[in-house]
Scaffold this active site. Sequence first.
Site, short mmCIF file in Angstrom:
data_model
loop_
_atom_site.label_atom_id
_atom_site.label_comp_id
_atom_site.label_asym_id
_atom_site.label_seq_id
_atom_site.Cartn_x
_atom_site.Cartn_y
_atom_site.Cartn_z
N VAL A 116 5.91 -10.03 2.12
CA VAL A 116 4.78 -10.96 2.09
C VAL A 116 5.14 -12.32 1.52
O VAL A 116 4.37 -13.27 1.63
CB VAL A 116 3.55 -10.36 1.35
CG1 VAL A 116 2.94 -9.23 2.14
CG2 VAL A 116 3.90 -9.94 -0.07
N ALA B 54 0.82 -1.23 0.00
CA ALA B 54 0.00 0.00 0.00
C ALA B 54 0.84 1.27 0.00
O ALA B 54 0.31 2.37 0.16
CB ALA B 54 -0.95 -0.01 1.20
N SER B 55 2.16 1.14 -0.18
CA SER B 55 3.01 2.33 -0.14
C SER B 55 2.91 3.17 -1.41
O SER B 55 3.36 4.31 -1.44
CB SER B 55 4.46 1.94 0.11
OG SER B 55 4.94 1.12 -0.94
N ARG B 56 2.32 2.61 -2.48
CA ARG B 56 2.15 3.39 -3.71
C ARG B 56 1.10 2.75 -4.64
O ARG B 56 0.58 1.67 -4.35
CB ARG B 56 3.48 3.52 -4.46
CG ARG B 56 4.05 2.20 -4.96
CD ARG B 56 5.12 2.43 -6.02
NE ARG B 56 5.54 1.18 -6.58
CZ ARG B 56 6.67 0.56 -6.27
NH1 ARG B 56 7.48 1.09 -5.37
NH2 ARG B 56 6.97 -0.58 -6.85
N SER C 258 -4.74 -10.73 -12.09
CA SER C 258 -4.47 -9.96 -13.31
C SER C 258 -5.11 -10.67 -14.48
O SER C 258 -5.28 -11.90 -14.46
CB SER C 258 -2.95 -9.89 -13.54
OG SER C 258 -2.68 -9.44 -14.86
N ALA D 228 1.37 -17.57 -14.18
CA ALA D 228 1.18 -18.75 -13.33
C ALA D 228 0.78 -18.33 -11.92
O ALA D 228 -0.13 -18.89 -11.31
CB ALA D 228 2.46 -19.58 -13.29
N TYR E 146 4.55 -14.72 -13.93
CA TYR E 146 3.48 -13.85 -13.44
C TYR E 146 2.10 -14.45 -13.74
O TYR E 146 1.22 -14.46 -12.88
CB TYR E 146 3.66 -12.48 -14.11
CG TYR E 146 2.73 -11.39 -13.66
CD1 TYR E 146 2.92 -10.74 -12.44
CD2 TYR E 146 1.69 -10.96 -14.48
CE1 TYR E 146 2.09 -9.70 -12.04
CE2 TYR E 146 0.86 -9.92 -14.10
CZ TYR E 146 1.06 -9.29 -12.88
OH TYR E 146 0.24 -8.25 -12.51
P1 NAP Z 1 3.69 -1.33 -8.03
O1 NAP Z 1 3.44 0.09 -8.34
O2 NAP Z 1 4.96 -1.94 -8.48
O3 NAP Z 1 3.51 -1.54 -6.45
C1 NAP Z 1 3.71 -2.80 -5.90
C2 NAP Z 1 3.66 -2.70 -4.40
O4 NAP Z 1 3.91 -4.02 -3.86
C3 NAP Z 1 4.75 -1.79 -3.83
O5 NAP Z 1 4.24 -1.09 -2.73
C4 NAP Z 1 5.82 -2.79 -3.39
O6 NAP Z 1 6.65 -2.29 -2.35
C5 NAP Z 1 4.95 -3.94 -2.89
N1 NAP Z 1 5.68 -5.20 -2.82
C6 NAP Z 1 6.37 -5.82 -3.82
N2 NAP Z 1 6.92 -6.96 -3.36
C7 NAP Z 1 6.60 -7.05 -2.06
C8 NAP Z 1 6.89 -8.00 -1.05
N3 NAP Z 1 7.61 -9.10 -1.28
N4 NAP Z 1 6.40 -7.78 0.19
C9 NAP Z 1 5.64 -6.69 0.46
N5 NAP Z 1 5.33 -5.76 -0.45
C10 NAP Z 1 5.81 -5.95 -1.71
O7 NAP Z 1 2.53 -2.28 -8.65
P2 NAP Z 1 1.02 -1.98 -9.06
O8 NAP Z 1 0.98 -1.75 -10.52
O9 NAP Z 1 0.39 -1.01 -8.14
O10 NAP Z 1 0.40 -3.44 -8.82
C11 NAP Z 1 -0.30 -3.77 -7.64
C12 NAP Z 1 -0.95 -5.13 -7.85
O11 NAP Z 1 -1.80 -5.09 -8.99
C13 NAP Z 1 0.07 -6.25 -8.12
O12 NAP Z 1 -0.36 -7.45 -7.51
C14 NAP Z 1 0.01 -6.39 -9.63
O13 NAP Z 1 0.40 -7.66 -10.06
C15 NAP Z 1 -1.46 -6.13 -9.88
N6 NAP Z 1 -1.76 -5.72 -11.24
C16 NAP Z 1 -1.26 -4.56 -11.75
C17 NAP Z 1 -1.58 -4.22 -13.05
C18 NAP Z 1 -1.08 -2.95 -13.68
O14 NAP Z 1 -1.41 -2.73 -14.87
N7 NAP Z 1 -0.35 -2.09 -12.99
C19 NAP Z 1 -2.38 -5.06 -13.84
C20 NAP Z 1 -2.86 -6.23 -13.28
C21 NAP Z 1 -2.55 -6.56 -11.98
P3 NAP Z 1 8.22 -1.96 -2.62
O15 NAP Z 1 8.25 -1.12 -3.86
O16 NAP Z 1 8.67 -1.25 -1.42
O17 NAP Z 1 8.88 -3.29 -2.86
#
Ligand code: NAP
Length: 247
Positions: free
Chosen positions: A64, A10-12, A142, A157, A155
């Site tokens: 996590v 939830a940090s971004r 996703s 999988a 991803y």
């Molecule tokens: P993002 O901007 O890269 O943010 C990912 C977040 O997850 C960051 O806060 C990151 O923290 C945290 N994170 C990563 N690995 C972690 C770990 N091992 N333990 C705890 N926290 C962890 O990604 P997003 O685009 O917002 O995606 C969020 C979710 O939506 C993901 O599950 C992604 O697969 C899914 N999703 C995204 C899209 C898209 O188009 N963006 C599409 C389909 C699904 P740090 O940066 O500090 O590691």
Amino acid sequence: MGKCALVTGASRSIGAAIALKLAQKGYNIAVGCHSHASVENGGEAIAAQCRELGVEAACFVADVADFSQCERMVGEVITHFGSIEVLVNNAGITKDALLVQMSEEQYDSVISADLKSVFNMMRHAGKRMMKAKHGAIVNITSVAGLYGNRGQTNYSAAKAGIVGMTKTAAKELGARGITVNAVAPGFIETPMTAAMPEKARDAALGSIALRRPGTCEDVANAVAFLVSEEAAYITGQVLVVDGCMTM
Ligand code: NAP
């Protein structure tokens, strides 16, 4: 003490938007952060924005992918807020490569961060929710997990695994009044999609019927619906939020 929602990653981006949306709905927010650096680089600012909306909010740190860190974090959130009513498993990573070029590390790390993480969190928070006999869980999968995506064997999988895990958890936890659903975003403007090669971005954007990329708020709105009273009889489902990029 009020209801608490724990949102991982939830940090971004999408996780931050979900935290803010649930704060608007009156939930106290546990801002799940990967590390202390994530707290400083976004997490604490999101918690502060939640507090400005009139609820309590604090950051909690865990990788996590790590079973025992998830157990510790769930315990800390319950000690702080008294309970967890809503769990949103949002944290995730990508490490893209074509199947025959993908390293074992690329495969294993994405499976751990994106799939095992959801097991870890549901395993620990679900146990507490079962005792409380209520709760709502939303797992962020996703469209790649539903339709596959070139360069994303790991991803896809992991995200397909989340779908099976969501349906199984819905069957196991339903008798205790707990709903478990998944949201499958398509192309959402975040650092994750910014990292895509330009050609792949253009192809993805060109295939969206609504002719725009999704926003983090589009995903947050779907999550807010699934944890609301209006969705009390919906469980084991996957809600696609992709502007009709896939069908
Ligand atoms: P993002 O901007 O890269 O943010 C990912 C977040 O997850 C960051 O806060 C990151 O923290 C945290 N994170 C990563 N690995 C972690 C770990 N091992 N333990 C705890 N926290 C962890 O990604 P997003 O685009 O917002 O995606 C969020 C979710 O939506 C993901 O599950 C992604 O697969 C899914 N999703 C995204 C899209 C898209 O188009 N963006 C599409 C389909 C699904 P740090 O940066 O500090 O590691």
